[in-house]
Design an enzyme around this catalytic site. Sequence first.
Site, PDB file in Angstrom:
ATOM      1  N   GLU A   4       0.877  -1.161   0.000  1.00 34.82           N
ATOM      2  CA  GLU A   4       0.000   0.000   0.000  1.00 34.82           C
ATOM      3  C   GLU A   4       0.916   1.214   0.000  1.00 34.82           C
ATOM      4  O   GLU A   4       1.785   1.307   0.867  1.00 34.82           O
ATOM      5  CB  GLU A   4      -0.762   0.054   1.330  1.00 34.82           C
ATOM      6  CG  GLU A   4      -2.110  -0.555   1.346  1.00 34.82           C
ATOM      7  CD  GLU A   4      -2.682  -0.429   2.747  1.00 34.82           C
ATOM      8  OE1 GLU A   4      -3.222   0.640   3.065  1.00 34.82           O
ATOM      9  OE2 GLU A   4      -2.572  -1.401   3.518  1.00 34.82           O
ATOM     10  N   ARG A  45       5.644 -13.870   8.856  1.00 31.62           N
ATOM     11  CA  ARG A  45       6.182 -12.502   8.844  1.00 31.62           C
ATOM     12  C   ARG A  45       7.588 -12.476   9.409  1.00 31.62           C
ATOM     13  O   ARG A  45       7.988 -13.365  10.156  1.00 31.62           O
ATOM     14  CB  ARG A  45       5.319 -11.600   9.741  1.00 31.62           C
ATOM     15  CG  ARG A  45       3.956 -11.316   9.210  1.00 31.62           C
ATOM     16  CD  ARG A  45       3.159 -10.563  10.260  1.00 31.62           C
ATOM     17  NE  ARG A  45       3.702  -9.240  10.515  1.00 31.62           N
ATOM     18  CZ  ARG A  45       3.368  -8.157   9.821  1.00 31.62           C
ATOM     19  NH1 ARG A  45       2.491  -8.244   8.843  1.00 31.62           N
ATOM     20  NH2 ARG A  45       3.886  -6.980  10.111  1.00 31.62           N
ATOM     21  N   LYS A 103       4.454   1.987  11.337  1.00 30.17           N
ATOM     22  CA  LYS A 103       4.453   3.293  10.668  1.00 30.17           C
ATOM     23  C   LYS A 103       4.085   4.421  11.626  1.00 30.17           C
ATOM     24  O   LYS A 103       4.686   5.475  11.631  1.00 30.17           O
ATOM     25  CB  LYS A 103       3.388   3.307   9.563  1.00 30.17           C
ATOM     26  CG  LYS A 103       3.807   2.658   8.294  1.00 30.17           C
ATOM     27  CD  LYS A 103       2.620   2.564   7.344  1.00 30.17           C
ATOM     28  CE  LYS A 103       2.818   1.339   6.480  1.00 30.17           C
ATOM     29  NZ  LYS A 103       1.651   0.731   5.948  1.00 30.17           N
TER      30      LYS A 103
END
Length: 660
Positions: free
Chosen positions: A32, A294, A304
């Site tokens: 994204e 992950r 973020k």
Amino acid sequence: TSEPVDPFKQGWLKGVYNEKAVTDVRTRFPPEPNGYLHIGHAKAITVNFGFAKSYGGACNLRFDDTNPTKEEEKYFTSIKEMVHWLGFEPHTITYSSDEFDKLYELAEELTRRGKAYVCHCSPADVKRGRGQLGGGEYGPRSACSHWSRAVDENLSELRGMRDGKYKPGEAVLRMKQYLATKPEEYEVSEEDSPAAKKEKEKLKSLSDNPALWDAAAYRVTKNNHHHRTGDKWRIYPTYEFTHCICDALEGITHSLCTVEFETLRPAYNWLLEELDIKNRGSDEKGPMQREYGRLNVEGTILSKRRIMMLVEGTTVGNEPESNNTAEDAAEDLEELSLAEEGDEEHPSAAHSLPQTQTTTTTNTRRIPPAVAGWDDPRLFTLVALRRRGVPPGALKKFVLDLGVTKANANTMTHSLDASIRTYLERTVPRLMLVLDPIKVVFQNLPDDYLEEREVPFDPKDKTKGTHKVPFTKTIYIDRDDFREEDDADFFRLSPGQSVGLLNAEHPIRCISLHKDAGTGKVDEIIAEYGKDVPAGRARIHWVGESAAHHSPVKAEARIFNPLFKAAKPNELDWKTGGYYDDLNPDSLVVFPNAMIECGFEYIRDNAPWPKEEGEAKGTADKSSVRFQGLRTAFFALDSESTGEKVVLNRIVSLKEDGGK
Ligand code: ATP
Ligand code: MG
Ligand code: MG
């Protein structure tokens, strides 16, 4: 010599290939464009591009740009750069937004097939209908009144959404999945054939999956100006609606994603099956989703939102930051956020997260920034790792050495450093660099004394060549290698004692010293050099002084240490700003007067050793100029360096325990 093993042709990855062993493998990396990539994404990039490459296929870079509120040009640019830096070239760069027309067309098609309905429930009512009682508890589920709307009405309401009839939150297109499935539909009875029993078990498992409780397909967004499509759309498709369809439109064969998407796999298949893109219960036609673990790195911050707090500073207290949205909570839970802002429908947002209360306090506290930017070398964003000088090959190797399996790869920043150290050991040239110089003047040498020492760039690899280093009447050594008081355990230079010099013929002995009248610090050592000086017990590094050789090269050297004192900064108090009190005051140590021998100019300007795949020749990529400072650390040229000013970043120390 044995063939190097291809990590993609074994273990879990090989299994994934074998499940769909096609010749035209096509994968995608689908970020994204709402932030900078971090080390976790290096795994996603390596896995997707590497898998395709190993099986003779190709990988696309897909910007998953369906959430207009958070997207910015700088993120698109940086993501492209980072993929390139890691040494991969996308087969095609695609944008989910390029498919908005087709996606909308398919939303109408799904509606026509009776598999979607427009719902006007409030988020609270949607949750109630889904039986979500909060805190991970579930009650009975029930469909709302909109569920049974006629196809024609749904179609005209969907068009109404598209044409601006509704404000955000007033209408959502929902997929008609298994929300309304009743337990009696899958209750197994005595009369059921084995095949019928199997069908019912399948139905039960589908209807038990919150990802299939009529997830949202399209919603009206708050800020609907899109970076690429402008004001054309007021409604945007969700991840659940977009991802699988874009995979199909791009001809993706293996859609590799992280494990938190595993519960979404049935929803991925459901939509493609309903649109006849896949055959029911088969991966033969259309894309196949598979999930790998992950990469979680402890010892730093990857979220973020939290990096933003470090970069921009924050105000805590009576602030929106402390209103725990589902997204915030998700990031706290090891950043497993699949949720988009305001997307109450998202299964992970809606069902698996703790419900936190907004706390209202009257005191606010302004917390200043803790780092200089997203590329501050103390961070673990890819831009920061690149700037610090970490070779992209070292990152890829690190990711693959941890192994790609279904399990999450949990690791620590110091394991990454160890891996980078091993990688650099074999790949970069060696030079002498003095961080904190003291002048040494040899009283027994004439003013114009010059020995040109022929020094290899890598003593273990003669093919890397040699260069000439001047040994002169004045040299500089590191302050650490000198002590005013001698000590039986100290093997380096002190008054009356001698020490060896790396790359020089004879040892040196300290005769006397001179102190700066102002600071009282030793500013000059008077010494002698030659075959009559007794051998020292150690060898130290040094830099000679010769204008003709451009030596020394002056530099500012920046040493980076962990940003936080705590080993697990994710566990600090991020809500009320407690994290700020845990900052390591020594996370950045600057040596403004460092000196490098003249071999540096040669490696900077000629760089004979192979660069990494994605790196430009010469100094176009400053961070690609790397070397090992003998006895000090690995360094790279910082992006702030100019023709006049050399700035060096410590990539990693030479030893695990840090040192300089
Ligand atoms: P963030 O951790 O910043 O929230 P994200 O998940 O929102 O990242 P996307 O841009 O959506 O980032 O991710 C692009 C791809 O990278 C996705 O396929 C995602 O699964 C993968 N990815 C993100 N974080 C990791 C990680 N820690 N390890 C492996 N893959 C990851
Ligand atoms: Mg995430
Ligand atoms: Mg995301």
